[in-house]
Design a protein around this motif. Structure first.
Motif, PDB file in Angstrom:
ATOM      1  N   LEU A  87       0.955  -1.057   0.023  1.00  0.00           N
ATOM      2  CA  LEU A  87      -0.147   0.000  -0.141  1.00  0.00           C
ATOM      3  C   LEU A  87       0.972   1.198   0.016  1.00  0.00           C
ATOM      4  O   LEU A  87       0.609   2.183  -0.602  1.00  0.00           O
ATOM      5  CB  LEU A  87      -0.765   0.041   1.220  1.00  0.00           C
ATOM      6  N   GLU A 415       0.082  -5.801  -4.289  1.00  0.00           N
ATOM      7  CA  GLU A 415      -0.224  -4.528  -4.738  1.00  0.00           C
ATOM      8  C   GLU A 415      -1.433  -4.582  -5.999  1.00  0.00           C
ATOM      9  O   GLU A 415      -2.384  -3.912  -5.797  1.00  0.00           O
ATOM     10  CB  GLU A 415       0.819  -3.935  -5.652  1.00  0.00           C
ATOM     11  N   ILE A 418      -4.766  -4.792  -4.062  1.00  0.00           N
ATOM     12  CA  ILE A 418      -5.055  -3.449  -3.403  1.00  0.00           C
ATOM     13  C   ILE A 418      -5.561  -2.827  -4.489  1.00  0.00           C
ATOM     14  O   ILE A 418      -6.736  -1.925  -4.392  1.00  0.00           O
ATOM     15  CB  ILE A 418      -3.731  -2.878  -2.854  1.00  0.00           C
TER      16      ILE A 418
END
Lengths: 901, 113
Positions: A87, A415, A418
């Protein structure tokens, strides 16, 4: 039972983490110091002692790490750390993250929205109990092109009494037009014309509906001589009675007759596809005066458990001849006429009847939007590839420090997850908004609109799509950059001198993929645009529809019994309206073109030979003088009816141009010929031929039609159209002022008549093209999104490639290459990708546009003009997208770029 | 400090057993536990901090041993571990289990063909 202390340990870890870590540190350090002390005791000098201990000790950090790994919840903590790290990495580049999230949101949102529509309309079962056992019961004459018929009352009685396949069968009226039945309600506030539905007592039990208040119809309510009853819908009860629970037992005036309210329906109830019903009425069929024929009711039935549709079909087929023996034929005809129809059963699962064939359209849309999602994923994959390329050093260092390849790959996937999670949430929000807009637009022809919404299943779908998408585009950079060669990058030192072909190839493949998909979508949109255009150029059979105001009026028998008086009222209304300022003409008729109604009746032409079983059917309409002129339907030959000849019941008729040409080749030779409807129907003289009207929509052929006066003698009695439409031509047709003047004019003739369905003719015209317009809008949106995403992807790849090649281009220019040559180099790179993509796209489009062919009009699925135009346009835009970075490359100063490392 | 013969491999579960047993006799701090095990096994098992610490913390999490801070004579602060009563119960269970395992393995190894 160590879980209690373990939980305690876990909680301590969570809440007092720093203290725990400090303690661990002190403990390990303490251990270390003790070992050092021992060495010192043995006489080793302090410095040496420390050094020896360090060699032996394996490293304090390593020990602490091992303890951490051994703790409960360690695995979870490390995953959480990975996610946290991912994040933070993403947030360091907000521009990139925003671009990726928005791209994904568009793709996931569009896909979710369309899936919601598909779910609500096609996938969801009907909202009745045990809906798989519900069937729609119809008959079909063997001569199939005479249309889809309903059930007659005679059929209903026999099927209900003698069927072995059905638990129960119910009849419901199908209104004259697709808007269904409507009734006048007076006595509560202003007279109102509201949608209603007449059903037999069995219908509500078949659907499994329990009323919110009161009761449903019983067979007692269906007896012809029982008191009149009515059931209100929830919406009507709320708006008219304010949810007053004392309405039961009260009477309301419906079509001039008082009816007792016996129940209120539940809020979520909708009768098949009819939203907005106000009330249900009992059909009250009278067995004693039931004849054969009049196949104009709908019927639903519930199959007995274990009975299949095929068995039910066979059961109906068995009973059809029984019906013909059980009831008398009507005065006009003989039993033989009905036998000659050769009726067959036509049963459908109820859901199929309600949904119709719109599912094909929706699946096509779903496919198209799925393509957009793929393009979006490819775009994000490309973005991730670019980023991963820049992070190679970071990966290599981490690998050298001991991170396993698995953890680095897991980080990249984190990643992606997310990004997909953010994109999915944003996309769900977009879908919600889009669905609200879609339902508000209420495209006609889309059934079960009220069932479209975001529910748990849709959210799960969005989740699944996000997950799948993230795995798809997340795996791309993992394979390219977290693979076995991860350590090699360190050795290459700084930025690479020139682009490795391997890297460029995977990005290039993605771009080709995107361009191909964009081409397919754009060709589809292009075909729909041409279809729409072709449809607008069809002459519908009327002129300037925006200047024609229409409205419906219903004069019930209970109000005016005599047919001639009804017609006189209709005449007076149309003549009064015609005198209003700004009105050039007005007229009355039973049907309006494209309003979904229209009867099929038999007509013979005199002096033609017909086979004994032949009963040719044609579209019938009942008009007053001046109606066709008001609409702007041209008079090809002869004249329209006159008021006096209608009152005198002179047997006259008009026919449409197609009718005239089919039978007499030339419209003018139709004048004076005679047509008629069988033994009890007088021959009528054709006095006029009018232009063809596309009654069923501009995409269907104009039917051969017969026009009779709105007041006729038929089957030994007078018949007048009571449910009529008035047409008013005026430049002010859309204004509220004209509307109220018209209302006053109607009420000056008969103050109790409510007006309904007030629209300009334009409304019906637009509605008939609704399905095409809807598809057009959706596909164009998809095509536009695909184009945008594809071009952005192409630009990104070329621009990045150029920035990597600055060094190389500098060398070339220093060695004598001109700006022109550099331009050509970059453009060639970009255009070759584009052209390959276009080529694949054309092949794909050829294969895939066949799925659209049922929606097209006036253009083939492989139309060369559309293909050519789209190819040129796409190539042109791609050229522009490549030109921008190419120009920047050509502007590079060789000296600067050579120095730039 | 380098032992004469190479230390044998020690399985995690066995290490737990040895630690519990060592603490059965008296509470000890980390270095002491390591020393005692090395002594008693005559250098066969040398438990370094990398194995000992995770084991101690694992056993402490399960509630079988408990560590308390205390001071040595030279003012060094160390964590001293002692066996808890659940720990004692666990120890006797593990002792029984170990005897069974040992017997079984011996039977296999001494089996006549």
């Amino acid at each position: 039972m160590p879980w209690l202390p373990r939980t305690r340990a876990l909680l301590r870890l969570l809440f007092t983490r720093r203290d725990v870590e400090n303690e661990l540190d002190r403990e390990v350090q303490g251990y270390f110091e003790i070992l050092v002390d021992r060495q010192v005791q043995n006489g080793v000098p302090a410095e040496e002692a420390r050094r020896l201990t360090q060699i032996h000790f394996e490293g304090t950090e390593r020990v602490k790490e091992k303890v951490r790994e051994a703790r409960t919840g360690a695995a979870f903590a490390s995953r959480a750390r990975d996610v946290n790290y991912a994040l933070r990495q993403l947030c360091r580049r907000p521009g990139f993250m925003a671009l990726a999230v928005i791209t994904l949101a568009i793709g996931i949102g569009a896909t979710t929205a369309i899936f919601s529509v598909v779910n609500g309309v096609v996938l969801k079962p009907l909202p009745y109990s045990d809906p798989e056992r519900l069937v729609d019961v119809r008959l079909k004459p063997q001569d199939a092109n005479q249309g889809n018929w309903g059930l007659s009352n005679a059929d209903f009685f026999v099927f209900r009494e003698q069927s072995s396949a059905f638990e129960e069968i119910g009849l419901y009226t199908i209104g004259l037009n697709s808007q269904g039945e409507a009734v006048n309600v007076t006595g509560i506030g202003e007279p109102e014309h509201v949608p209603a539905q007449s059903i037999t007592a069995g219908v509500l039990p078949i659907l499994g509906v329990t009323p919110q208040l009161g009761r449903v119809f019983t067979s007692a309510d269906d007896q012809p001589d029982s008191p009149d009853t009515v059931i209100l819908s929830y919406g009507y009860w709320r708006s008219k009675f304010g949810e007053d629970r004392s309405v039961l037992g009260r009477a309301i005036d419906v079509d001039g007759r008082p009816r007792m309210i016996i129940g209120v329906l539940p809020q979520r109830f909708n009768f098949l596809d009819k939203a907005n019903l106000a009330m249900l009425l009992p059909m009250k069929l009278n067995r004693a005066n039931t004849y054969l024929g009049s196949y104009n009711s709908g019927a639903i039935a519930r199959l007995r458990p274990g009975v299949t549709l095929a068995q039910a079909n066979a059961d109906i087929a068995r009973m059809i001849p029984i019906v013909l023996r059980s009831f008398p034929p009507p005065p006009c005809c003989a039993v033989k006429d009905f036998e000659n129809l050769r009726l067959e059963p036509n049963l459908l699962p109820l859901k199929q009847k309600v949904v119709g064939n719109v599912d094909k359209v929706l699946w096509v849309l779903m496919g198209g939007i799925g393509l957009v999602l793929l393009i979006a994923c490819a775009n994000v994959a490309n973005l991730l590839l670019l980023r991963a390329e820049g992070r190679q050093q970071e990966f290599a260092i981490r690998a050298a420090l001991g991170s396993t390849r698995g953890r680095i790959a897991a980080g990249l996937l984190a990643e992606s997850l997310i990004l997909a999670a953010f994109g999915g949430v944003l996309g769900l929000g977009l879908a919600y908004g889009a669905l609200k807009a879609l339902v508000a637009m209420a495209p006609t022809g889309l059934p079960r609109l009220h069932e479209i919404g975001i529910d748990g299943r849709i959210v799960l779908f969005a989740l699944a799509v996000s997950l799948a998408a993230s795995l798809f585009f997340g795996s791309v950079p993992v394979f390219r950059y977290a693979g076995p060669g991860i350590g090699i990058r360190l050795r290459e030192g700084g930025r690479s001198m020139s682009e490795s072909r391997q890297r460029h190839r995977s990005r290039g493949l993605l771009v080709i993929f995107q361009v191909a998909l964009a081409l397919v979508l754009l060709v589809s949109s292009g075909l729909m645009i041409r279809t729409f255009h072709a449809l607008t150029r069809v002459n519908p059979g009327f002129e300037a529809p925006s200047e024609v105001l229409t409205f419906r009026v219903y004069i019930p028998e209970t109000q005016v019994k005599d047919s001639t008086t009804v017609f006189r009222i209709e005449q007076e209304i149309s003549q009064t309206i015609a005198t209003l300022p700004g009105v050039s003409s007005a007229g009355v008729s039973a049907n309006l073109p494209m309003d979904g109604g229209g009867d099929l009746e038999g007509a013979f032409v005199k002096d033609r030979i017909y086979a004994p079983s032949e009963t040719p059917l044609f579209r019938y309409d009942y008009v007053g003088p001046g109606f066709l002129k008001t609409l702007g339907t041209p008079l090809i030959a002869g004249r329209e009816f006159t008021w006096s000849e209608i009152y005198s019941k002179v047997p006259v008729a008009m026919v449409s141009e197609k009718f005239a040409r089919d039978f007499w080749h030339d419209p003018s030779s139709a004048i004076g010929k005679q047509i008629g409807g069988g033994p009890k129907n007088p021959w009528r003289e054709v006095v006029g031929v009018v232009g063809d009207v596309h009654q069923d929509g501009v995409d269907k052929e104009a039917p051969a039609s017969v026009y009779l006066p709105a007041l006729v003698s038929f089957f030994g009695g007078d018949y007048v159209s009571r449910d009529v439409t008035f047409a008013v031509r005026s430049p002010r047709a859309a204004s509220a002022g004209l509307m109220s003047e018209v209302e006053r004019a109607v009420w000056s003739v008969d103050s109790v008549l409510p007006l309904s369905e007030v629209h300009t003719m334009d409304y019906y015209y637009t509605k008939s093209m609704a399905r095409t317009s809807f598809m057009l809008v959706m596909l164009s949106l998809a095509g536009g999104m695909a184009l945008l995403l594809g071009i952005v992807g192409l630009y990104g790849v070329i621009a990045y490639s150029v920035s990597q090649r600055t060094h190389e281009l500098g060398i070339r220019m220093a060695l004598g290459a001109q700006k022109r040559d550099v331009l050509k180099l970059v453009l060639t790179q970009g255009m070759s990708l584009t052209l390959i993509g276009v080529g694949i796209g054309i092949v794909g489009a050829f294969a895939l546009t066949h799925a659209l062919s049922s929606l097209l009009y006036g253009v083939k699925a492989t139309d060369p003009l559309t293909f050519g135009a789209v190819t040129l346009a796409l190539t042109g835009v791609a050229l522009f997208a490549c030109y921008l970075p190419a120009r920047r490359a050509a502007k590079v100063d060789p000296l600067v770029s050579l120095r730039y490392e | 400090m380098v032992p004469m013969t190479k230390p044998a491999e020690l399985l995690q579960g066995t290490l737990d057993l040895l630690v519990l047993r060592t603490l059965e006799l008296a509470p000890l701090h980390g270095v002491g536990i390591s020393d005692r095990i090395e002594q008693v096994t005559r250098g066969t098992f040398v438990v370094g901090p990398g194995s000992l610490f995770p084991a101690l913390h694992r056993l402490a999490e399960k509630g079988w041993i408990q560590g308390d801070w205390s001071e040595l004579e030279n003012k060094r602060r160390v964590k001293v571990y002692k066996l808890t009563s659940p720990g004692r119960a666990q120890l006797s269970k593990e002792k029984t289990n170990w005897k069974r395992v040992l017997t079984a393995v011996n039977l296999v190894l001494t089996e006549e063909s």
